[in-house]
Design a protein around this motif. Structure first.
Motif, PDB file in Angstrom:
ATOM      1  N   GLU A  25       0.908  -1.306  -0.021  1.00 41.62           N
ATOM      2  CA  GLU A  25      -0.144  -0.050  -0.113  1.00 41.62           C
ATOM      3  C   GLU A  25       0.964   1.244   0.194  1.00 41.62           C
ATOM      4  N   ASP A  26       2.183   1.101  -0.102  1.00 43.86           N
ATOM      5  CA  ASP A  26       3.126   2.426  -0.283  1.00 43.86           C
ATOM      6  C   ASP A  26       3.031   2.939   0.852  1.00 43.86           C
ATOM      7  N   LYS A  27       3.340   2.558   1.985  1.00 39.33           N
ATOM      8  CA  LYS A  27       3.568   3.122   3.245  1.00 39.33           C
ATOM      9  C   LYS A  27       4.922   2.754   4.009  1.00 39.33           C
ATOM     10  N   VAL A  28       5.666   1.905   3.335  1.00 40.67           N
ATOM     11  CA  VAL A  28       7.119   1.580   3.896  1.00 40.67           C
ATOM     12  C   VAL A  28       8.074   2.025   2.955  1.00 40.67           C
ATOM     13  N   PRO A  43      22.071  -3.379   7.394  1.00 35.13           N
ATOM     14  CA  PRO A  43      22.318  -2.573   8.484  1.00 35.13           C
ATOM     15  C   PRO A  43      22.792  -1.264   7.864  1.00 35.13           C
ATOM     16  N   GLY A  44      22.473  -0.232   8.710  1.00 35.90           N
ATOM     17  CA  GLY A  44      22.863   1.149   8.295  1.00 35.90           C
ATOM     18  C   GLY A  44      21.657   1.959   7.418  1.00 35.90           C
ATOM     19  N   GLU A  45      20.741   1.372   7.141  1.00 33.82           N
ATOM     20  CA  GLU A  45      19.906   1.873   6.086  1.00 33.82           C
ATOM     21  C   GLU A  45      18.392   2.731   7.019  1.00 33.82           C
ATOM     22  N   GLU A  46      17.795   3.434   6.617  1.00 31.77           N
ATOM     23  CA  GLU A  46      16.819   3.927   7.176  1.00 31.77           C
ATOM     24  C   GLU A  46      15.438   3.626   6.872  1.00 31.77           C
ATOM     25  N   VAL A  47      14.583   2.958   7.643  1.00 31.27           N
ATOM     26  CA  VAL A  47      13.457   2.338   7.294  1.00 31.27           C
ATOM     27  C   VAL A  47      12.241   3.403   7.870  1.00 31.27           C
ATOM     28  N   SER A  48      11.380   3.897   6.923  1.00 35.52           N
ATOM     29  CA  SER A  48      10.212   4.766   7.417  1.00 35.52           C
ATOM     30  C   SER A  48       8.865   3.943   7.190  1.00 35.52           C
ATOM     31  N   VAL A  49       8.073   4.121   8.085  1.00 39.50           N
ATOM     32  CA  VAL A  49       6.639   3.661   8.072  1.00 39.50           C
ATOM     33  C   VAL A  49       5.640   4.431   8.385  1.00 39.50           C
ATOM     34  N   ARG A  50       4.710   4.767   7.415  1.00 40.23           N
ATOM     35  CA  ARG A  50       3.704   5.722   7.684  1.00 40.23           C
ATOM     36  C   ARG A  50       2.415   4.895   8.014  1.00 40.23           C
ATOM     37  N   ARG A  51       1.834   5.343   9.335  1.00 39.34           N
ATOM     38  CA  ARG A  51       0.847   4.533   9.643  1.00 39.34           C
ATOM     39  C   ARG A  51      -0.439   5.756  10.483  1.00 39.34           C
TER      40      ARG A  51
END
Length: 119
Positions: A25-28, A43-51
């Protein structure tokens, strides 16, 4: 490790299928880029989650072998969410607590209370 499995492993989502659904659903995002559930995370990556209108961000520190306990999640991810987003999340949480609870169709009294609360 696949991103859907990682998000489930570090307890961002309750089930792996919920994690996969959020990604579809294009939220991550990883590094601000939309991804697929099969995307490998490192490791080292930045993960964003929109809820619920709030975007939370984590930095990946390490890869778990399987789902980890809540007490050791901090070994694998570090919260880097902005202060403004955290305040927005807290405001939404407080509004939910203060909202009047109703069962079924609202009465005249419920509607008046609701109107007072929204003004």
């Amino acid at each position: 490790m696949r991103i859907d499995k990682f998000l489930w492993s570090v307890r961002v989502f309750k089930t792996r299928s919920l994690a996969t659904a959020a990604i579809r659903e294009d939220k991550v995002f990883i590094g601000g880029v939309l991804i697929k559930p099969s995307r490998e995370v490192k490791p080292g990556e930045e993960v964003s989650v929109r809820r619920n209108g709030v975007t939370r961000e984590w930095e990946v520190l390490d890869m778990p072998k399987s789902r980890v306990g809540a007490s050791i999640v901090d070994h694998y991810i570090k919260e880097v969410t902005s202060q403004a987003e955290l305040e927005k999340m807290e405001t939404m949480r407080m509004e939910r607590r203060m909202a009047p609870k109703m069962k079924g169709r609202p009465t005249k009294r419920n509607r008046r209370d609701w109107k007072k609360w929204t003004e």
